[in-house]
Design a protein around this motif. Sequence first.
Motif, PDB file in Angstrom:
ATOM      1  N   LYS B   9       0.633  -1.163  -0.011  1.00  0.00           N
ATOM      2  CA  LYS B   9      -0.158   0.180  -0.019  1.00  0.00           C
ATOM      3  C   LYS B   9       0.974   1.188   0.070  1.00  0.00           C
ATOM      4  O   LYS B   9       0.719   2.322  -0.642  1.00  0.00           O
ATOM      5  CB  LYS B   9      -0.937  -0.011   1.406  1.00  0.00           C
ATOM      6  CG  LYS B   9      -1.871   0.945   1.403  1.00  0.00           C
ATOM      7  CD  LYS B   9      -3.100   1.119   0.356  1.00  0.00           C
ATOM      8  CE  LYS B   9      -3.938   2.054   0.538  1.00  0.00           C
ATOM      9  NZ  LYS B   9      -5.023   2.253  -0.549  1.00  0.00           N
ATOM     10  N   TYR B  33      -3.613  -2.331 -17.074  1.00  0.00           N
ATOM     11  CA  TYR B  33      -3.003  -1.014 -17.100  1.00  0.00           C
ATOM     12  C   TYR B  33      -2.414  -0.511 -16.000  1.00  0.00           C
ATOM     13  O   TYR B  33      -2.885  -0.815 -14.764  1.00  0.00           O
ATOM     14  CB  TYR B  33      -4.422   0.183 -17.629  1.00  0.00           C
ATOM     15  CG  TYR B  33      -5.307  -0.656 -18.665  1.00  0.00           C
ATOM     16  CD1 TYR B  33      -6.278  -1.564 -18.189  1.00  0.00           C
ATOM     17  CD2 TYR B  33      -5.109  -0.221 -19.868  1.00  0.00           C
ATOM     18  CE1 TYR B  33      -6.940  -1.926 -19.307  1.00  0.00           C
ATOM     19  CE2 TYR B  33      -6.094  -0.571 -20.800  1.00  0.00           C
ATOM     20  CZ  TYR B  33      -7.044  -1.574 -20.339  1.00  0.00           C
ATOM     21  OH  TYR B  33      -7.901  -2.025 -21.368  1.00  0.00           O
ATOM     22  N   TYR B  35      -1.533   3.306 -14.233  1.00  0.00           N
ATOM     23  CA  TYR B  35      -1.854   4.939 -14.210  1.00  0.00           C
ATOM     24  C   TYR B  35      -1.104   5.390 -13.234  1.00  0.00           C
ATOM     25  O   TYR B  35      -0.724   4.707 -12.127  1.00  0.00           O
ATOM     26  CB  TYR B  35      -3.456   5.343 -13.904  1.00  0.00           C
ATOM     27  CG  TYR B  35      -4.389   4.911 -15.020  1.00  0.00           C
ATOM     28  CD1 TYR B  35      -4.774   3.498 -15.047  1.00  0.00           C
ATOM     29  CD2 TYR B  35      -4.595   5.699 -16.091  1.00  0.00           C
ATOM     30  CE1 TYR B  35      -5.712   3.270 -16.223  1.00  0.00           C
ATOM     31  CE2 TYR B  35      -5.574   5.465 -17.136  1.00  0.00           C
ATOM     32  CZ  TYR B  35      -6.159   4.079 -17.103  1.00  0.00           C
ATOM     33  OH  TYR B  35      -7.028   3.933 -18.004  1.00  0.00           O
ATOM     34  N   GLN B  37      -1.138   9.044 -10.871  1.00  0.00           N
ATOM     35  CA  GLN B  37      -2.054  10.041 -10.358  1.00  0.00           C
ATOM     36  C   GLN B  37      -1.262  10.868  -9.520  1.00  0.00           C
ATOM     37  O   GLN B  37      -0.671  10.494  -8.424  1.00  0.00           O
ATOM     38  CB  GLN B  37      -3.163   9.340  -9.607  1.00  0.00           C
ATOM     39  CG  GLN B  37      -4.259  10.429  -9.261  1.00  0.00           C
ATOM     40  CD  GLN B  37      -5.410   9.858  -8.455  1.00  0.00           C
ATOM     41  OE1 GLN B  37      -5.358   8.681  -7.894  1.00  0.00           O
ATOM     42  NE2 GLN B  37      -6.798  10.413  -8.339  1.00  0.00           N
ATOM     43  N   PHE B  88       1.046   8.439  -6.723  1.00  0.00           N
ATOM     44  CA  PHE B  88       0.212   7.349  -6.325  1.00  0.00           C
ATOM     45  C   PHE B  88      -0.197   6.578  -7.534  1.00  0.00           C
ATOM     46  O   PHE B  88      -0.432   7.280  -8.897  1.00  0.00           O
ATOM     47  CB  PHE B  88      -1.178   8.004  -5.780  1.00  0.00           C
ATOM     48  CG  PHE B  88      -2.052   6.864  -5.119  1.00  0.00           C
ATOM     49  CD1 PHE B  88      -3.506   7.008  -5.792  1.00  0.00           C
ATOM     50  CD2 PHE B  88      -1.836   6.265  -4.349  1.00  0.00           C
ATOM     51  CE1 PHE B  88      -4.394   5.922  -5.238  1.00  0.00           C
ATOM     52  CE2 PHE B  88      -2.734   5.340  -3.872  1.00  0.00           C
ATOM     53  CZ  PHE B  88      -4.146   5.040  -4.115  1.00  0.00           C
ATOM     54  N   LEU B  90      -1.844   3.536  -9.908  1.00  0.00           N
ATOM     55  CA  LEU B  90      -3.123   2.833  -9.975  1.00  0.00           C
ATOM     56  C   LEU B  90      -3.056   1.720 -10.969  1.00  0.00           C
ATOM     57  O   LEU B  90      -2.725   2.003 -12.103  1.00  0.00           O
ATOM     58  CB  LEU B  90      -4.453   3.663 -10.118  1.00  0.00           C
ATOM     59  CG  LEU B  90      -4.719   4.422  -8.794  1.00  0.00           C
ATOM     60  CD1 LEU B  90      -5.843   5.495  -9.457  1.00  0.00           C
ATOM     61  CD2 LEU B  90      -5.529   3.555  -7.960  1.00  0.00           C
ATOM     62  N   GLN B 102     -13.640  -1.040 -16.911  1.00  0.00           N
ATOM     63  CA  GLN B 102     -12.423  -1.005 -16.213  1.00  0.00           C
ATOM     64  C   GLN B 102     -12.493  -1.099 -14.792  1.00  0.00           C
ATOM     65  O   GLN B 102     -13.049  -0.242 -14.036  1.00  0.00           O
ATOM     66  CB  GLN B 102     -11.297   0.235 -16.846  1.00  0.00           C
ATOM     67  CG  GLN B 102     -10.154   0.305 -16.517  1.00  0.00           C
ATOM     68  CD  GLN B 102      -9.457   1.485 -17.076  1.00  0.00           C
ATOM     69  OE1 GLN B 102      -8.125   1.354 -17.345  1.00  0.00           O
ATOM     70  NE2 GLN B 102     -10.422   2.439 -17.452  1.00  0.00           N
ATOM     71  N   PHE B 104     -10.474  -0.970 -11.105  1.00  0.00           N
ATOM     72  CA  PHE B 104      -9.004  -0.606 -10.508  1.00  0.00           C
ATOM     73  C   PHE B 104      -8.878  -1.136  -9.105  1.00  0.00           C
ATOM     74  O   PHE B 104      -9.650  -1.626  -8.357  1.00  0.00           O
ATOM     75  CB  PHE B 104      -9.386   0.959 -10.134  1.00  0.00           C
ATOM     76  CG  PHE B 104      -9.316   1.955 -11.414  1.00  0.00           C
ATOM     77  CD1 PHE B 104     -10.541   1.961 -12.010  1.00  0.00           C
ATOM     78  CD2 PHE B 104      -8.099   2.688 -11.685  1.00  0.00           C
ATOM     79  CE1 PHE B 104     -10.224   2.931 -13.407  1.00  0.00           C
ATOM     80  CE2 PHE B 104      -7.977   3.273 -12.998  1.00  0.00           C
ATOM     81  CZ  PHE B 104      -9.060   3.495 -13.586  1.00  0.00           C
ATOM     82  N   GLY B 105      -7.459  -1.194  -8.908  1.00  0.00           N
ATOM     83  CA  GLY B 105      -6.933  -1.870  -7.661  1.00  0.00           C
ATOM     84  C   GLY B 105      -7.036  -0.564  -6.657  1.00  0.00           C
ATOM     85  O   GLY B 105      -7.348   0.502  -7.096  1.00  0.00           O
ATOM     86  N   PRO B 106      -6.411  -0.973  -5.478  1.00  0.00           N
ATOM     87  CA  PRO B 106      -6.362   0.113  -4.425  1.00  0.00           C
ATOM     88  C   PRO B 106      -5.382   1.049  -4.600  1.00  0.00           C
ATOM     89  O   PRO B 106      -5.292   1.905  -3.604  1.00  0.00           O
ATOM     90  CB  PRO B 106      -6.530  -0.732  -3.219  1.00  0.00           C
ATOM     91  CG  PRO B 106      -6.007  -2.113  -3.607  1.00  0.00           C
ATOM     92  CD  PRO B 106      -6.177  -2.069  -4.963  1.00  0.00           C
ATOM     93  N   GLY B 107      -4.358   0.849  -5.385  1.00  0.00           N
ATOM     94  CA  GLY B 107      -3.417   1.866  -5.397  1.00  0.00           C
ATOM     95  C   GLY B 107      -2.196   1.547  -4.575  1.00  0.00           C
ATOM     96  O   GLY B 107      -2.214   0.946  -3.446  1.00  0.00           O
TER      97      GLY B 107
END
Lengths: 113, 113
Positions: B9, B33, B35, B37, B88, B90, B102, B104-107
């Motif tokens: 995390k 993917y 990303y 942020q 951050f 993702l 799509q 997303f995971g928790p990042g």
Amino acid sequence: AQSVTQPDIHITVSEGASLELRCNYSYGATPYLFWYVQSPGQGLQLLLKYFSGDTLVQGIKGFEAEFKRSQSSFNLRKPSVHWSDAAEYFCAVGILRDDKIIFGKGTRLHILP
Amino acid sequence: DGGITQSPKYLFRKEGQNVTLSCEQNLNHDAMYWYRQDPGQGLRLIYYSQIVNDFQKGDIAEGYSVSREKKESFPLTVTSAQKNPTAFYLCASSGSGRVLGQYFGPGTRLTVT
């Protein structure tokens, strides 16, 4: 070029009040449109999406959005916000032929008790 | 439960070190993917992979590398060449193209000092 604009960086509303978050896009054809929500330190969760058909779209958590082609807008609304709605909200445009998604820069929603 | 996991995390590294972020999905999705942020910047695509052993650069690939040896896994390496790696990150996946859906995971929050 395709783009997404969320004009409001921050919005503050009182708990129980109505909410409207603005989203404008630039794209030559009818886009696929999305709203995502992100709680602090978390991933993105899809609230709702518009592909075609009825321009008023219902989503999760009591949110809805309306696609207005003439205004190139896809505003998110909720009739009565709850403290748990405090989060960041992202509008996104999908370009099917390129399998591409363009995200807005987000609007952070603050809720007053 | 099906979903996307990202670990760790929080991640801290010294400048000049490479670091690898993990992303695993059990949704049986073909595409994955990454990303990045940053505050006030929305999401920017780093790399994506539509099938095992194949991947493409996104909008900001410089200083990053990926691999896709298994369908379930898409690790991202932030190299020392990335000039501003603190952000951050993702991970997301989709079964039928980003535009159609799509998840997303928790990042992972990476801090480089």
